[in-house]
Design an enzyme around this catalytic site. Structure first.
Site, PDB file in Angstrom:
ATOM      1  N   ASP A   1       0.836  -1.196   0.000  1.00 35.82           N
ATOM      2  CA  ASP A   1       0.000   0.000   0.000  1.00 35.82           C
ATOM      3  C   ASP A   1       0.874   1.250   0.000  1.00 35.82           C
ATOM      4  OD1 ASP A   1      -1.083  -0.393   3.437  1.00 35.82           O
ATOM      5  OD2 ASP A   1       0.498   0.907   2.701  1.00 35.82           O
ATOM      6  N   ALA A   2       0.259   2.388  -0.241  1.00 42.65           N
ATOM      7  CA  ALA A   2       1.013   3.618  -0.491  1.00 42.65           C
ATOM      8  C   ALA A   2       1.963   3.961   0.650  1.00 42.65           C
ATOM      9  CB  ALA A   2       0.048   4.781  -0.753  1.00 42.65           C
TER      10      ALA A   2
END
Length: 265
Positions: A116-117
């Site tokens: 994820d980011a």
């Protein structure tokens, strides 16, 4: 039989030593020695005859038990993904994506699985769709090692809880291994080894035991180690790394025959 005809690709295929030399395994002469020594297998069967021909597009070859990629057009790249970058080749919301790391490669590379980011660390990029499908499939269960910085002082009892198993909303989960690396100033560093492909599993596990993650990095993906690769940098896999990865994927590929969701962490 003249040399030109000997190296031609025909209905009988290509000489094994030519294919392996082209794949960068060793010189033809050395490969011939490997064959004599019984160190090379084609489709799981040891090859002993020097005249053996194969179909490079169909046959699977391994040397000393390690798989060899015969297709030299395939590319395998390790990225240390920085935080703030989404694991996508084109983000519909306009957020920073992976294109900045792949634009200098001639091949069209895609990410294997996702981080994820706000998670940094090891992400594999490749144009080998078959390998990507196998490795990213949740049922395949590639081992991954994460280091999480979490709020609070993690106790040995909490580490034990993580390995014994906890109940999450989508079912029980247990870390393969858990280690407390450091505790200072109200936070702790925890190393978790998991083979689960469930979404955001490290963050959910640590939150469940009362220690929310503030920083998360993936250090290892199967046989691949991030090592000293700086954030935002890429490098091609070594021959040894690629061999280990292909060997793992071939051994387990039957597990991931059906399409499925890619992980996110």
């Amino acid at each position: 039989m003249n040399a030109a005809h000997d190296d031609a690709t025909g209905p009988e295929g290509v000489r094994l030593q030519k294919v392996l030399a082209a794949a960068g395994v060793a010189s033809r002469r050395v490969v011939e020695q490997y064959i004599v020594e019984g160190r090379i297998r084609v489709n799981g069967q040891t090859v002993t005859e020097l005249g053996r021909r194969i179909d490079p597009e169909r046959d699977l070859v391994d040397v000393d038990g390690t798989a060899v990629q015969l297709d030299v057009t395939k590319r395998y790249v390790m990225l240390n993904k920085p935080t703030g970058v989404v694991s996508s080749m084109r983000d519909e919301s306009g957020r920073p994506d992976l294109r900045r790391f792949t634009k200098d490669y001639e091949e069209r590379l895609y990410n294997v699985g996702r981080l994820d980011a706000e998670t940094s660390g090891l992400l594999l990029l490749t144009n080998d769709g078959e390998l990507a499908h196998v490795l990213a499939h949740p049922s395949f269960g590639v081992t991954k090692v994460y280091i999480a910085k979490v709020d609070g002082t993690v106790t040995p009892q909490t580490i034990s809880t993580l390995t014994k198993g906890i109940e999450l909303e989508d079912g029980p989960i247990a870390a393969d291994k858990a280690r407390l690396l450091d505790t200072s100033r109200g936070s702790s560093l925890v190393e978790l080894t998991l083979h689960s492909g469930r979404n955001r599993i490290v963050r959910r596990m640590m939150a469940a035991v009362g220690h929310p993650v503030t920083e998360l990095v993936r250090r290892q993906f199967g046989p691949l180690h991030l090592g000293t690769l700086p954030a935002g940098k890429t490098r091609d896999l070594s021959k040894i790394e690629l061999g280990a990865l292909l060997t793992l994927a071939r051994r387990e590929s039957g597990v991931a025959a059906a399409p499925g969701e890619q992980e996110t962490e």
